[in-house]
Every structure is written in C-alpha cells, then in structure tokens.
Design a protein around this motif. Structure first.
Motif, PDB file in Angstrom:
ATOM      1  N   LEU A 122      27.689 -21.536-140.076  1.00 50.38           N
ATOM      2  CA  LEU A 122      26.278 -21.214-140.303  1.00 50.38           C
ATOM      3  C   LEU A 122      25.564 -22.373-140.994  1.00 50.38           C
ATOM      4  CD1 LEU A 122      23.803 -19.337-140.549  1.00 50.38           C
ATOM      5  CD2 LEU A 122      24.832 -18.409-142.637  1.00 50.38           C
ATOM      6  N   LYS A 123      26.229 -22.941-141.993  1.00 50.55           N
ATOM      7  CA  LYS A 123      25.625 -24.053-142.737  1.00 50.55           C
ATOM      8  C   LYS A 123      25.434 -25.263-141.831  1.00 50.55           C
ATOM      9  CE  LYS A 123      24.320 -24.542-147.070  1.00 50.55           C
ATOM     10  NZ  LYS A 123      23.482 -23.540-147.755  1.00 50.55           N
TER      11      LYS A 123
ATOM     12  N   LYS B 202      22.465 -24.686-139.486  1.00 47.91           N
ATOM     13  CA  LYS B 202      21.192 -24.865-140.196  1.00 47.91           C
ATOM     14  C   LYS B 202      20.921 -26.343-140.472  1.00 47.91           C
ATOM     15  CE  LYS B 202      20.621 -20.404-142.486  1.00 47.91           C
ATOM     16  NZ  LYS B 202      20.449 -19.718-143.785  1.00 47.91           N
ATOM     17  N   HIS B 203      21.984 -27.085-140.743  1.00 50.76           N
ATOM     18  CA  HIS B 203      21.818 -28.505-141.061  1.00 50.76           C
ATOM     19  C   HIS B 203      21.194 -29.261-139.894  1.00 50.76           C
ATOM     20  CE1 HIS B 203      22.725 -32.358-143.010  1.00 50.76           C
ATOM     21  NE2 HIS B 203      23.173 -32.779-141.834  1.00 50.76           N
TER      22      HIS B 203
ATOM     23  N   HIS C  16      19.496 -27.749-137.454  1.00 52.26           N
ATOM     24  CA  HIS C  16      18.375 -26.943-136.942  1.00 52.26           C
ATOM     25  C   HIS C  16      18.680 -26.346-135.567  1.00 52.26           C
ATOM     26  CE1 HIS C  16      16.123 -28.663-140.263  1.00 52.26           C
ATOM     27  NE2 HIS C  16      16.405 -29.878-139.833  1.00 52.26           N
TER      28      HIS C  16
ATOM     29  N   LYS D  13      19.147 -23.176-133.595  1.00 51.29           N
ATOM     30  CA  LYS D  13      18.770 -21.765-133.774  1.00 51.29           C
ATOM     31  C   LYS D  13      19.132 -20.905-132.568  1.00 51.29           C
ATOM     32  CE  LYS D  13      15.026 -22.646-137.032  1.00 51.29           C
ATOM     33  NZ  LYS D  13      13.614 -22.366-137.376  1.00 51.29           N
TER      34      LYS D  13
ATOM     35  N   LEU E  92      25.714 -14.575-138.757  1.00 51.41           N
ATOM     36  CA  LEU E  92      24.505 -15.164-138.171  1.00 51.41           C
ATOM     37  C   LEU E  92      23.342 -14.178-138.126  1.00 51.41           C
ATOM     38  CD1 LEU E  92      25.951 -17.213-135.152  1.00 51.41           C
ATOM     39  CD2 LEU E  92      25.526 -17.961-137.490  1.00 51.41           C
TER      40      LEU E  92
ATOM     41  N   GLU F 112      19.783 -14.508-139.911  1.00 48.58           N
ATOM     42  CA  GLU F 112      19.623 -15.894-140.371  1.00 48.58           C
ATOM     43  C   GLU F 112      18.748 -16.706-139.418  1.00 48.58           C
ATOM     44  OE1 GLU F 112      20.556 -17.232-143.123  1.00 48.58           O
ATOM     45  OE2 GLU F 112      21.819 -15.641-143.930  1.00 48.58           O
ATOM     46  N   ASP F 113      17.958 -16.032-138.595  1.00 49.72           N
ATOM     47  CA  ASP F 113      17.055 -16.693-137.655  1.00 49.72           C
ATOM     48  C   ASP F 113      17.809 -17.575-136.660  1.00 49.72           C
ATOM     49  OD1 ASP F 113      14.555 -17.202-136.558  1.00 49.72           O
ATOM     50  OD2 ASP F 113      14.225 -18.982-137.788  1.00 49.72           O
ATOM     51  N   ILE F 114      19.031 -17.130-136.298  1.00 47.40           N
ATOM     52  CA  ILE F 114      19.809 -17.835-135.286  1.00 47.40           C
ATOM     53  C   ILE F 114      20.116 -16.842-134.164  1.00 47.40           C
ATOM     54  CG2 ILE F 114      21.990 -18.993-134.768  1.00 47.40           C
ATOM     55  CD1 ILE F 114      21.952 -20.111-137.582  1.00 47.40           C
TER      56      ILE F 114
END
Length: 527
Positions: free
Chosen positions: A83-84, A87-88, A90, A92, A115, A118-120
């Motif tokens: 997840l990190k 996000k790193h 971007h 999605k 996920l 988490e906007d993914i």
C-alpha cells in the motif's frame, strides 16, 4: 523445533508434555500445519508459543490462537508495505493475480481489506489453478497496468511466459510479486514452460519483489551487544559450510524474546506476589500463563532483525523491496511497520521507461483544431487578395469617367470587387475555431460567416451575371434596333438575387439556426 510431519510433530509435543518437566513456553513451529494444530491446543495448557518461521496468515486469528506469537512477520505483513509503495508512486488502479492456494488467497483477501478505503481501485481480481494465461489476458483486456501477484516460483515462470506472449511487460507495466523465491529460481522451472529463456527474462525485467528483511540493515547495537552485521559474521563463521536459513535471525531474536519475557514476568511477580515464582508454573496455572502472555506482548527491544514489537501477537517487522535488474535481485527499499515509513534507496529502482508506469491508459480529450501555420498562410494570401481588390476598386472609382471604364459599367465592377472582398473576409472567419473563440462566440461566428460568404458570393456573381445578361440581351436582338439597358436595371437584378438570399437566410436563422456540435473521433495513440 517441530517436524513437518503432523503425526511425528504432535507426538513429540505430547510426549514432552506428558513425560518431560514442566515447560514454561513452547519455542518453535516451522511448518504451518503442525504449528497451527499445536497453537490451537495451547490454551488448555496455559502455554505461550513463540514461532520464528511460521508465516501463514491463518495464525493471526487471536480467537483461535490466543497464546501464539511469532518473531517473523506473517505473509500478510507485506500488504501495508505494498500500500505504501502504491501511494509513493501515485498508483490508484491495480489488479491482482492469485494462485488458487489457501496461503495466497488469504494474502489477497487481506490485501483487498488493506486497500479498501485508501482511494485505490482494484479494477480486476483474477485467480488460476495451473494455467494463468487466461487470467493474464483478462487483466490486459481490463487495461490493468499495475499487477499484484501472489503465486509460487513454478507458477511465476508460467505467469511471465504468458505476460511475454501478451506483451504485458516493459515501460507500461509493473509487476509486484512475492520476494521470498530462491536465488535464480526461474532456472529450476524454465524447462516446464513453453518459454525461451531470453523471453522469460525480458518479461521478468523490472519486477518488484516484496518480503520480510532477514536481518536489519541498521548498524545500531542490538540487545545482545552486537550489531546485525557482527551477528551475521559470527553466524556465518559458526555454521561453516552448513546451509543457511533466512529465519536464523528471527530464531536468535526469539531466544531473546523468551529471556526478556521471563525476566519481565519475574519482575512482576517480585513486585506483586513475593511468594510465587515462575518455577511454580504448571499446565493448570492459568494466572501464571496470563502473566507470561502479557509479558511477551509488552516485550520490545532492538534485535538483529530490527525493532522487535508485537501487536496482538504479530511481529511488526521490516519489509524489503527488491527489483529484478539484469538477471539479479537488487534491494531498492524497505518499509518499517513500526514507524509506517517507506524508504526508497536513491536511484536504485529502475523503470523500463523514463518514468514510473501509469496505472491505466490515460485518455486526454484534445480539440482537433485548424493548423495555425496553414491559417496564417491563407490569411496572408487573403490579405494580399483584399489589397489587390482594394487597388482595383480605387482604380475603378478614380477612372470611372474615362470612356473605356465607363463602358464597362463601373458600378457593376465595384459590386463584383465588393462581393469578392466579402468572400475574402469569410476566410478569416472560417479559420476561427474553438481554439480561438469561446463556445458562445463560436455559434454567433457560424451564422456571421455563412451570411457574409453568401452575400459576398451573390453580390459578385450577381453583378457578373447581370453584365453578361445585358450583353446577351443586346446581341440577341436580331432586328438590330438600338436597345439601352441601364445600370439601374442591372442593380435591380442583383438586388433581387440578394433579396432571395436574405429571405432564405432569415428563414434558416428563425427555423433552424446553426448550433455548435462536438464530434467524437476514434481514439488515437499519442505519438
């Protein structure tokens, strides 16, 4: 240390309970099947179990295994790290590809939970038993660019072969898969696939592997007084030519966990109940069992595998990221679960393109407009035409009383020139599209340029027609009588034509005026 044979492992455990001295704790459990059976029964003996190698997510169920701890992170521990990473960069929008095995299915289900919210977007979830090609095709059909895979080495070879056939590799795709495979793992399974070695390696290039870190990369001194590097050097010296296990650091830290747990329990007993000692423990002593359980849960120190911290019996460890670069695994980053922090090693991660892959095909709506250079050239030619027409108009007006000019009907010539200039002016208006004017102005422009071109053409053509008609009318007179047709009559003919045009244009404007419409063209690949 329990064997992987269920019967032998259980027998060894029950023999130790029945015939051996009272054991304070159970250390070990490597194979998931044996470990889970024993861990489920430990509550009846008030025994705390600490494993250093059982990573199956099932053991995280505290209702079923309340007395189970482990120094090694579970397979699900990689999911917050993934997840990190997403996000790193971007990303999605992702897809999952999972082998139909309980271990991998549990990892995928936990990943979906991580996920969620988490906007993914998980745009596609595919699974397979033996042949992953159909699933890979579906992922491509759904335009999945970031693929999260959960499968073993044998299936990984098949997956990347299918990825090569479907061209799902290179600068547009990023594969994120388990990182616990053996070194040169593909060489053991390449013969079982239909893939050439060079094709397989081409598809594998750039994949990111995720796994727990066997030893901490920090140079701090651990609870034992050694740094992780000093410990590794001593471990390698003592094992000699013996086979290395990636769990050895977790086993070493596990011994320290037990020592600190017993020390904490003794301190607690000394401060609260001086008449009771840990030696008084037996399998029916629920109170002492709870003290051991709480003491282990509160244990925290820096070990050779990093910060040793438990959260509901689960190790909060360090997850490493590796990338397959030129046929070898290269460490590119790590994630610390305690601090929830991702560190990417500078310039170590290599993407196949100039930048990280996009998580989907980006569709950009672009206004198809008139070429500015072409519009400029035509405008320049139009200006030259209007200058020339103006010169003719000036010449015609200035010399209107000269005999030759007067005989050519200068008024009609002027109308021809003015009509031509109006037609020229419409060229400027036709070149003004949505890139130059607003939507509202564009609709008005549509009407204006239509009127100007129509009136300009009718004026020029009507004047020429009238002049031609006059010549025709004079010379068709077979009696050769003198016949005079004045310019006023010709102007009337032109006026009549304009009147017809105006009637049509006004009705058009009232009944069905021109509107701005947008036409959608087929999608094109951006050059």
């Amino acid at each position: 240390f329990f064997q992987c044979d269920n019967a032998k492992g259980l027998k060894a455990f029950y023999d130790a309970i029945k015939y051996g001295p009272n054991h304070l704790m159970v250390f070990g459990g490597v194979c998931a099947t044996v470990t889970s059976i024993i861990a489920e029964s430990l509550k009846g003996w008030n025994l705390v179990q600490l494993s250093f190698a059982a990573t199956t997510p099932e053991l995280a169920d505290k209702k079923k295994y309340p007395y189970f701890f482990r120094t090694v992170p579970s397979d699900n521990a990689v999911n917050p790290a993934i997840l990190k990473l997403l996000k790193h960069y971007h990303w999605k929008r992702v897809g999952t590809l999972t082998q139909d095995v309980q271990r991998f299915s549990e990892m995928r289900n936990d990943l979906i939970g991580v996920l969620y919210g988490e906007d993914i977007e998980i745009s596609d979830t595919e699974s397979f038993s033996n042949d992953p090609c159909t699933s890979v095709k579906k992922l491509k059909g759904n335009d999945v660019r970031i693929i999260l895979g959960q499968f073993d080495e044998e299936m990984a070879v098949k997956v990347f072969c299918c990825a090569y056939d479907e061209e799902m590799y290179g600068s547009k795709y990023q594969w994120i898969i388990p990182g616990w495979y053996e070194n040169l793992w593909w060489e053991s399974w390449i013969n079982s696939s239909q893939c050439l070695s060079k094709n397989l390696l081409a598809a594998m290039e750039g994949y990111i592997g995720v796994d727990f870190e066997p030893l901490s990369s920090k140079t701090n001194k651990t609870i034992s007084g050694r740094t992780p590097q000093q410990y590794e050097k001593e471990y390698n010296a003592k094992r000699g030519d013996g086979q290395s296990s990636k769990f050895h650091g977790y086993a070493y830290d596990g011994i320290w966990v037990i020592a600190r747990t017993l020390q904490r329990a003794m301190n607690y007993l000394n401060s609260t109940n001086k008449h009771q000692k840990i030696e008084d423990f037996d399998y029916t002593n629920h109170k002492l069992g709870k003290i051991f359980l709480n003491a282990m849960n509160e244990t925290r120190f820096f070990g050779v595998t990093g910060e040793v911290v438990f959260r509901n019996g689960e190790r909060m460890g360090t997850i490493k990221f590796t990338q397959f670069q030129e046929q070898k695994e290269v460490k590119v980053g790590e994630y610390n679960a305690v601090d929830d922090k991702l560190v990417i090693i500078n310039n170590s991660i290599r993407f196949q393109g100039l930048e990280p892959p996009k998580d989907k095909t980006i569709i950009q709506e672009e206004l198809r407009k008139i070429s500015l250079p072409l519009y400029s050239i035509l405008s320049a030619l139009t200006i030259l035409g209007m200058i020339m027409a103006s010169a003719f108009l000036f010449f015609n007006i200035k010399n209107r009383n000269q005999k030759l000019i007067k005989m050519s009907s200068p008024y009609m010539n002027n109308l021809i020139i003015l009509g031509g200039m109006l037609s020229y002016a419409s060229i400027f208006l036709f070149g003004l599209d949505g890139s130059f004017v607003s939507e509202k102005t564009f609709e008005t422009l549509c009407t204006v340029r239509t009127w100007i071109l129509t009136v300009g053409y009718t004026t020029a053509f009507g004047a020429m027609f009238a002049k031609t008609w006059r010549v025709h009318a004079i010379f068709k007179n077979v009696k050769m009588k003198k016949k005079i047709i004045k310019d006023q009559k010709l102007l009337g003919i032109v006026g009549g034509m304009l009147l017809i045009d105006l009637c049509i244009l006004i009705c058009w404007q009232v009944v069905d005026p021109l509107r701005r419409t947008v036409e959608k063209y087929n999608m094109e690949v951006c050059p």
